[in-house]
Design an enzyme around this catalytic site. Structure first.
Site, PDB file in Angstrom:
ATOM      1  N   ASP A   1       1.563   6.203   5.687  1.00 36.71           N
ATOM      2  CA  ASP A   1       0.395   5.408   5.187  1.00 36.71           C
ATOM      3  C   ASP A   1       1.149   4.579   3.893  1.00 36.71           C
ATOM      4  O   ASP A   1       0.212   3.791   3.195  1.00 36.71           O
ATOM      5  CB  ASP A   1      -0.917   6.009   5.006  1.00 36.71           C
TER       6      ASP A   1
ATOM      7  N   GLU B   1      -9.371   3.658   1.995  1.00 37.32           N
ATOM      8  CA  GLU B   1      -8.788   3.756   0.532  1.00 37.32           C
ATOM      9  C   GLU B   1      -7.942   2.607   0.265  1.00 37.32           C
ATOM     10  O   GLU B   1      -7.847   2.403  -0.757  1.00 37.32           O
ATOM     11  CB  GLU B   1      -8.435   5.180   0.235  1.00 37.32           C
TER      12      GLU B   1
ATOM     13  N   ARG C   1      -7.680  -0.379   0.842  1.00 36.87           N
ATOM     14  CA  ARG C   1      -8.429  -1.600   0.120  1.00 36.87           C
ATOM     15  C   ARG C   1      -8.608  -1.287  -1.253  1.00 36.87           C
ATOM     16  O   ARG C   1      -8.852  -2.269  -2.073  1.00 36.87           O
ATOM     17  CB  ARG C   1      -9.649  -2.237   1.000  1.00 36.87           C
TER      18      ARG C   1
ATOM     19  N   ASP D   1     -12.420   6.950   3.618  1.00 33.11           N
ATOM     20  CA  ASP D   1     -11.047   6.781   4.466  1.00 33.11           C
ATOM     21  C   ASP D   1     -10.682   5.386   4.312  1.00 33.11           C
ATOM     22  O   ASP D   1      -9.453   4.972   4.777  1.00 33.11           O
ATOM     23  CB  ASP D   1     -11.196   7.084   5.676  1.00 33.11           C
TER      24      ASP D   1
ATOM     25  N   LYS E   1     -10.381  12.879   8.215  1.00 34.97           N
ATOM     26  CA  LYS E   1     -10.057  12.588   9.301  1.00 34.97           C
ATOM     27  C   LYS E   1      -9.849  13.339  10.512  1.00 34.97           C
ATOM     28  O   LYS E   1      -9.893  14.683  10.136  1.00 34.97           O
ATOM     29  CB  LYS E   1      -8.667  11.806   9.524  1.00 34.97           C
TER      30      LYS E   1
ATOM     31  N   ASP F   1      -2.666  10.161   3.910  1.00 32.06           N
ATOM     32  CA  ASP F   1      -4.151   9.839   3.771  1.00 32.06           C
ATOM     33  C   ASP F   1      -4.890  10.697   4.728  1.00 32.06           C
ATOM     34  O   ASP F   1      -4.770  10.732   5.928  1.00 32.06           O
ATOM     35  CB  ASP F   1      -4.187   8.453   4.563  1.00 32.06           C
TER      36      ASP F   1
ATOM     37  N   LYS G   1       0.885  -1.408  -0.124  1.00 30.28           N
ATOM     38  CA  LYS G   1       0.052   0.102   0.096  1.00 30.28           C
ATOM     39  C   LYS G   1       0.764   1.425  -0.005  1.00 30.28           C
ATOM     40  O   LYS G   1       1.816   1.305   1.018  1.00 30.28           O
ATOM     41  CB  LYS G   1      -0.742   0.053   1.187  1.00 30.28           C
TER      42      LYS G   1
HETATM   43  N1  BES Z   1      -4.320   4.319   6.940  1.00 31.08           N
HETATM   44  C1  BES Z   1      -5.776   4.045   7.596  1.00 31.08           C
HETATM   45  C2  BES Z   1      -5.358   3.044   8.535  1.00 31.08           C
HETATM   46  C3  BES Z   1      -4.800   3.611  10.012  1.00 31.08           C
HETATM   47  C4  BES Z   1      -5.300   4.466  10.802  1.00 31.08           C
HETATM   48  C5  BES Z   1      -3.456   3.188  10.249  1.00 31.08           C
HETATM   49  C6  BES Z   1      -4.627   4.865  11.878  1.00 31.08           C
HETATM   50  C7  BES Z   1      -2.636   3.340  11.383  1.00 31.08           C
HETATM   51  C8  BES Z   1      -3.235   4.246  12.319  1.00 31.08           C
HETATM   52  C9  BES Z   1      -6.682   3.568   6.671  1.00 31.08           C
HETATM   53  O1  BES Z   1      -6.759   4.145   5.425  1.00 31.08           O
HETATM   54  C10 BES Z   1      -8.018   3.920   7.311  1.00 31.08           C
HETATM   55  O2  BES Z   1      -8.143   5.427   7.517  1.00 31.08           O
HETATM   56  N2  BES Z   1      -8.737   2.935   7.668  1.00 31.08           N
HETATM   57  C11 BES Z   1     -10.074   3.323   8.485  1.00 31.08           C
HETATM   58  C12 BES Z   1     -10.987   2.214   8.000  1.00 31.08           C
HETATM   59  C13 BES Z   1     -12.373   2.457   8.299  1.00 31.08           C
HETATM   60  C14 BES Z   1     -12.931   3.890   7.610  1.00 31.08           C
HETATM   61  C15 BES Z   1     -13.368   1.463   7.998  1.00 31.08           C
HETATM   62  C16 BES Z   1      -9.889   3.275  10.050  1.00 31.08           C
HETATM   63  O3  BES Z   1      -9.191   2.334  10.191  1.00 31.08           O
HETATM   64  O4  BES Z   1     -10.264   4.106  10.795  1.00 31.08           O
HETATM   65 ZN    ZN Z   2      -4.961   4.681   4.774  1.00 30.13          ZN
HETATM   66 MN    MN Z   3      -7.858   5.961   5.362  1.00 30.10          MN
END
Ligand code: BES
Ligand code: ZN
Ligand code: MN
Length: 515
Positions: free
Chosen positions: A285, A346, A348, A344, A274, A267, A262
């Site tokens: 990220d 993104e 996947r 968010d 966020k 992000d 990835k």
């Molecule tokens: N890059 C983030 C995941 C992340 C968040 C990694 C905090 C490390 C610390 C990912 O893209 C994301 O935002 N995931 C969301 C998914 C949700 C919207 C289902 C998450 O984990 O909040």
């Molecule tokens: Zn992310």
């Molecule tokens: Mn995200």
């Protein structure tokens, strides 16, 4: 940092600093006993005064020790002898190098690597001694206008009497280079480390090691039908890139391992933006992408006899006038339609198209690496990487590689029961599955794009970087991936004489996991 081996008696070492270990209860390790003898009891005398008790990771730097050739002597606590294994060894080496980096020594001789370990052999101790030492000396100051001018520790010799030790040291140094590259890429800010920059780094790496590298732009990705990846790219002005690297160490007909990383270079969350607290950490990220490049650096230096393809979907996730919105539906390269309920989620979206793209290389195994979910941080913290796989043998091999390299993963379920959560009334699948088991449903989403090969997913959201005072990339899971590939390469070599009986070799690698 340069590494070598040393075979002679510790008291004869002429380095700036001789490093020896002391167990808890002031019990001397074998090299320490030798030094004690040569110095006529100087070391045991110091210990009697209670200056060092042998607690793991404690250090004591001594000058003008009689009877030794080195300028200084560093005593390092090794903890309890009965518990001296991989973990304690790594902690002791790290502590020693940290103490030395703060002092005036330019060279050191480490007499820790021959102390018997409960759970590892001498080759391991050398390889990981080098890797840990190099990691402990890592600094990221290239964006400071005033660099720390100190020369620091430049040369380290590790104790061994194994004539073939050079190979382990070289592998350790190669691994360290890979980890260091992954750390640098992670630590760089989003305004420098853009998708274009990542592509440039991949091309530089390819040039250094004579690898093949292709970089696809958005027009080419459009032609391939990568609607999910390009959906994410719509919110930003930074052009997205799909980076493809080929490492060819084996015969062309050997099916490759594909590493898919990835590469979200920042992000923000997109329209599902966020909160601002700690959002700066979302520069990390792209750590999955960084780990792919780092692993390529390591295996190319090691010249492993295997084939590996690296695939990096690189993109920034931003809100914008043209950005995807919650409820939008995109068509992925696989043909599956996706309802984007949260912009968010993104990672996947870019990964699913990269997984489909991997099919063209007819990989034997595909491993994706992603800072995918905050939920994984809640589940496993910063200790273990979340591991998911559709193949039990692959999962086992990755868990083992994690143990060996002390870059550990923990297997999580990929049961089809969880698929219920990502059903969509309007598209084939939704990109989020609610709060429960967030890391699992993300993996279940990816599994839909990984039916054609043995596949594993590493959720490194908790392990790729450290927050707070010690903020910085960890370079994980480069050690796990590199060790996994080393094990594969070594197994392939070991099986080479049996090449006429491929059935026996293939048998080990069956055992699809049931979902
Ligand atoms: N890059 C983030 C995941 C992340 C968040 C990694 C905090 C490390 C610390 C990912 O893209 C994301 O935002 N995931 C969301 C998914 C949700 C919207 C289902 C998450 O984990 O909040
Ligand atoms: Zn992310
Ligand atoms: Mn995200």
């Amino acid at each position: 940092m340069e590494f070598s081996t040393v075979a002679g008696a510790p008291e004869k070492s002429r380095s700036d600093c001789l490093v020896i270990g002391v167990f808890e209860g002031s019990e001397l390790s074998e090299p320490a006993r030798q030094v004690d003898k040569a110095s006529k009891g100087f070391v045991s005398g110091i210990l009697k005064h209670g200056d060092l008790e042998g607690r793991l990771g404690t250090t004591l730097l001594l000058h003008d020790v009689p009877g030794i050739a080195a300028k200084r002597l560093l005593l390092v606590g090794l903890g309890k002898r009965a518990e001296f294994g991989a973990r304690a060894y790594r902690d002791a080496v790290r502590a020693a190098v940290r103490t030395l980096s703060e002092g005036g020594s330019a060279s050191a001789a480490l007499y820790l690597s021959r102390i018997p370990l409960q759970d590892r052999d001498g080759g391991w101790a050398l390889l990981h001694g080098v890797a840990v030492a190099r990691e402990a000396g890592y600094r990221f100051d290239r964006l400071k206008s005033k660099k720390n001018g100190r020369k620091g520790l430049g040369r380290i010799a590790l104790h061994t009497d194994d004539a073939d030790a050079g190979a382990s040291v070289e592998r350790g140094a190669a691994l360290a280079e890979g980890v260091s590259l992954a750390k640098d890429l992670g630590n760089l800010p989003g305004n420098i480390c853009t998708p274009t920059y990542l592509a440039k780094q991949a091309q530089d790496l390819a040039r250094r090691h004579k690898l093949e590298c292709q970089v696809l732009d958005e027009r080419e990705m459009g032609k391939l039908g990568m609607g999910a990846l390009l959906g994410v790219a719509r919110g930003t002005r930074e052009p997205a890139r799909l980076i493809v690297l080929h490492y060819r160490g084996a015969a062309r007909k050997d099916r490759p391992v594909a590493l898919v990383g990835k590469g979200i270079t920042f992000d923000t969350g997109g329209i599902s933006i966020k909160p601002s607290a700690e959002m700066d950490e979302m520069k990390y990220d792209m750590s999955g992408a960084g780990s792919v490049l780092g692993t390529f650096e390591a295996i190319a230096r090691m010249k492993l006899p295997i084939n590996v393809v690296g695939i990096i979907p690189a993109c920034e996730n931003m809100p914008g006038g043209n950005a995807i919105k919650p409820g939008d539906i995109v068509t992925s390269m696989s043909g599956q339609t996706i309802e984007i309920l949260n912009t968010d989620a993104e990672g996947r979206l870019v990964l699913c198209d990269a997984l489909t793209y991997a099919e063209r290389f007819e990989p034997d195994t595909v491993i994706d690496i992603a800072t995918l979910t905050g939920a994984c941080v809640i589940a496993l913290g910063s200790v273990a990487t979340g591991l998911y796989s559709n193949d039990d043998t692959l999962a086992h091999d990755l868990l083992e590689a994690g143990q060996l390299s002390w870059d550990r993963a923990w297997q999580m379920p990929l049961w089809s029961d969880y698929d219920e959560q990502i059903k969509s009334p309007f598209a084939d699948v939704a990109n989020v599955g609610g709060r429960p088991a967030g890391s699992v449903t993300a993996a279940c989403f990816l599994a839909r794009f990984a039916h054609k090969f043995k596949w594993a997913h590493l959720d490194i959201a908790g392990t790729a970087w450290r927050s707070g005072k010690e903020k910085g990339s960890t370079g994980r899971p480069v050690p796990l991936l590199t060790t996994f590939l080393m094990q594969r390469a070594d197994a392939a070599k070991a099986l080479a004489p049996l090449a006429k009986k491929p059935a026996a070799a293939r048998k080990r690698r069956t055992g699809r996991s049931s979902r």
